[in-house]
Design an enzyme around this catalytic site. Structure first.
Site, mmCIF file in Angstrom:
data_model
loop_
_atom_site.group_PDB
_atom_site.id
_atom_site.type_symbol
_atom_site.label_atom_id
_atom_site.label_comp_id
_atom_site.label_asym_id
_atom_site.label_seq_id
_atom_site.Cartn_x
_atom_site.Cartn_y
_atom_site.Cartn_z
ATOM 1 N N GLY A 72 67.510 -27.127 58.350
ATOM 2 C CA GLY A 72 67.259 -25.640 58.632
ATOM 3 C C GLY A 72 68.085 -24.899 57.645
ATOM 4 N N SER A 73 69.498 -25.034 57.401
ATOM 5 C CA SER A 73 70.110 -24.225 56.643
ATOM 6 C C SER A 73 69.482 -24.456 55.371
ATOM 7 C CB SER A 73 71.665 -24.941 56.828
ATOM 8 O OG SER A 73 72.205 -24.330 58.154
ATOM 9 N N ASN A 152 68.449 -18.906 68.687
ATOM 10 C CA ASN A 152 69.050 -19.907 68.779
ATOM 11 C C ASN A 152 70.046 -19.784 69.916
ATOM 12 O OD1 ASN A 152 70.245 -18.297 66.546
ATOM 13 N ND2 ASN A 152 72.086 -19.951 66.532
ATOM 14 N N GLN A 180 64.558 -23.415 65.866
ATOM 15 C CA GLN A 180 64.696 -23.505 67.643
ATOM 16 C C GLN A 180 63.142 -23.655 68.231
ATOM 17 O OE1 GLN A 180 67.215 -24.123 69.457
ATOM 18 N NE2 GLN A 180 68.654 -24.070 67.903
ATOM 19 N N GLY A 201 64.824 -31.589 61.844
ATOM 20 C CA GLY A 201 64.699 -32.576 62.772
ATOM 21 C C GLY A 201 65.524 -32.906 64.077
ATOM 22 N N CYS A 326 77.085 -23.729 65.038
ATOM 23 C CA CYS A 326 77.742 -23.347 63.696
ATOM 24 C C CYS A 326 78.568 -22.397 63.785
ATOM 25 C CB CYS A 326 76.510 -22.862 62.817
ATOM 26 S SG CYS A 326 75.192 -24.113 62.579
#
EC number: 2.8.1.7
Length: 393
Positions: A72-73, A152, A180, A201, A326
């Site tokens: 995602g990042s 999130n 999310q 994933g 994170c």
């Protein structure tokens, strides 16, 4: 530790057995490089194409609009940086929100140093973007709007369809961080007017280190990694074949189980919320009560520190978090909780509990009973709570 109750599924999920089983042959049997010309490797190229189609179908998209990434990042970085570069001749203004994941916020700060202007929209007390604020923020130079599908930390789901409509009415690209939400709620990119979408994933019982960026056909966006022809020359590097197989398998599983799974999670989530709010004094729910992810419950407990709460929960075998994984280790309160108007002292006492299909009612009862005991102990040691009781007795 007598038991383990894992309620941090927003941080990562258990990889499903069928996902692991699907991946295994690609480590030791079907290990060819998909870019090679011989038939042994060509089969892997075909298998990758099948996963693209599975993912695209889940979004109402086409397979050639799916680009695999490391997660995602990376997808968020690619969407913002490459779109900004590609459309800088049209303008230099980007709109996002104050409650985005740091993959968006820090990328926005990076782009500001490159001469772009970024507007960070406020949200209401439930974490919802105000559409009138969005409209007012649009300029002739606005080239991109990026708003996460669901938060999130507090689980609030945004009015994505309406945001997409506003973007397209003004000829502006619309990106959403759906890390999310994807696999938890139905998403159709055409109905929601989405031009780019990020997903990962490991948030939906797939492997870590794999994700994708949906890029609508016709969107002008630059390559993110140079050096090869992979991903239609937009992201160079040998494909993570086991990861891609795992991601496709996880997406197919998430779509197949979504209705029953999320119905079960929503019922347990609501049971958790009611028990916590009714059983623990000076406890508040963060995020929208109804428009929230099926598995998310985020609370703030006055007069305690979230870090102490997490440590004591861990001693009882309960895995939880105070916000985004994170930012774990940070002493600063959640930027999301501050954005919805919580004062620092309350934001510090936050707890995020995110369920899975394996969570049971017995798990919830154990967690809430443990919370009641721990919160009471921590407040007994709090001079702030002691002063509060004296003033209100």
């Amino acid at each position: 530790m007598e038991r383990l109750i894992y309620l941090d599924n927003a941080a990562t999920t258990k990889t499903a057995p069928e996902v692991v089983e699907a991946m295994l042959p690609y480590f030791t049997e079907k290990y060819g490089n998909p870019s090679s010309v011989y038939s042994f490797a060509a089969g892997n190229k075909e298998d990758i194409a099948k996963q693209r189609d599975i993912i695209a179908e889940a979004l109402g998209a086409n397979g050639n609009e799916i680009y695999f990434t490391a997660g995602g990042s990376e997808s968020d970085n690619w969407a913002l940086k490459a779109a900004a570069e590609a459309y800088q001749n049209k303008g230099n203004h980007i709109i996002t929100t104050k409650i985005e994941h740091h993959a968006i916020l820090h990328t926005g700060e990076y782009l500001e140093k490159k001469g772009f202007e970024v507007t960070y929209l406020d949200v209401d007390e439930n974490g919802v973007v105000k559409l009138e604020d969005l409209k007012a923020a649009i300029r002739p130079t606005t080239i991109l709007i990026s708003v996460m599908f669901a938060n999130n930390e507090i689980g609030t789901i945004q009015p994505i369809k309406e945001i997409g409509e506003i973007a397209h009415e003004n000829g502006i690209l619309f990106h959403t961080d759906a890390v999310q939400a994807f696999g938890q709620v139905p998403i159709h990119v055409d109905e929601c007017h989405i031009d780019m979408l990020s997903a990962s994933g490991h948030k939906l019982n797939g492997p870590k280190g794999i994700g994708f960026l949906y890029i609508r056909k016709g969107v002008k966006i630059r390559s993110f990694i140079h050096g090869g022809a992979q991903e239609r020359k937009r992201r160079a590097g040998t494909e993570n074949v086991p990861g891609i197989i795992g991601l496709g398998t996880a997406v197919a599983r998430a779509v197949r189980t979504m209705e029953e799974r999320t119905s079960q999670e929503s019922a347990l989530r609501d049971y958790l919320i009611e028990r916590a709010l009714n059983g623990i004094p000076y406890c508040r729910l963060n995020g929208h009560r109804l428009k929230r992810l099926p598995n998310n419950a985020n609370f703030s407990f006055q007069f305690i520190e979230g870090e102490s709460l997490l440590i004591m929960l861990d001693m009882k075998g309960i895995c939880a978090s105070s916000g985004s994984a994170c930012t774990s280790g940070s002493l600063d309160p959640s930027h999301v909780l501050l954005a919805i108007g919580l004062p620092h002292e309350i934001a510090h006492g936050s707890l995020r509990l995110t369920l899975s299909e394996e969570t049971t009612k017995e798990d919830i009862d154990y967690v809430v009973d443990s919370l009641k005991e721990i919160v009471s102990k921590l407040r007994d040691m709090s001079p702030l709570y002691e002063d509060f009781i004296k003033k209100n007795s």
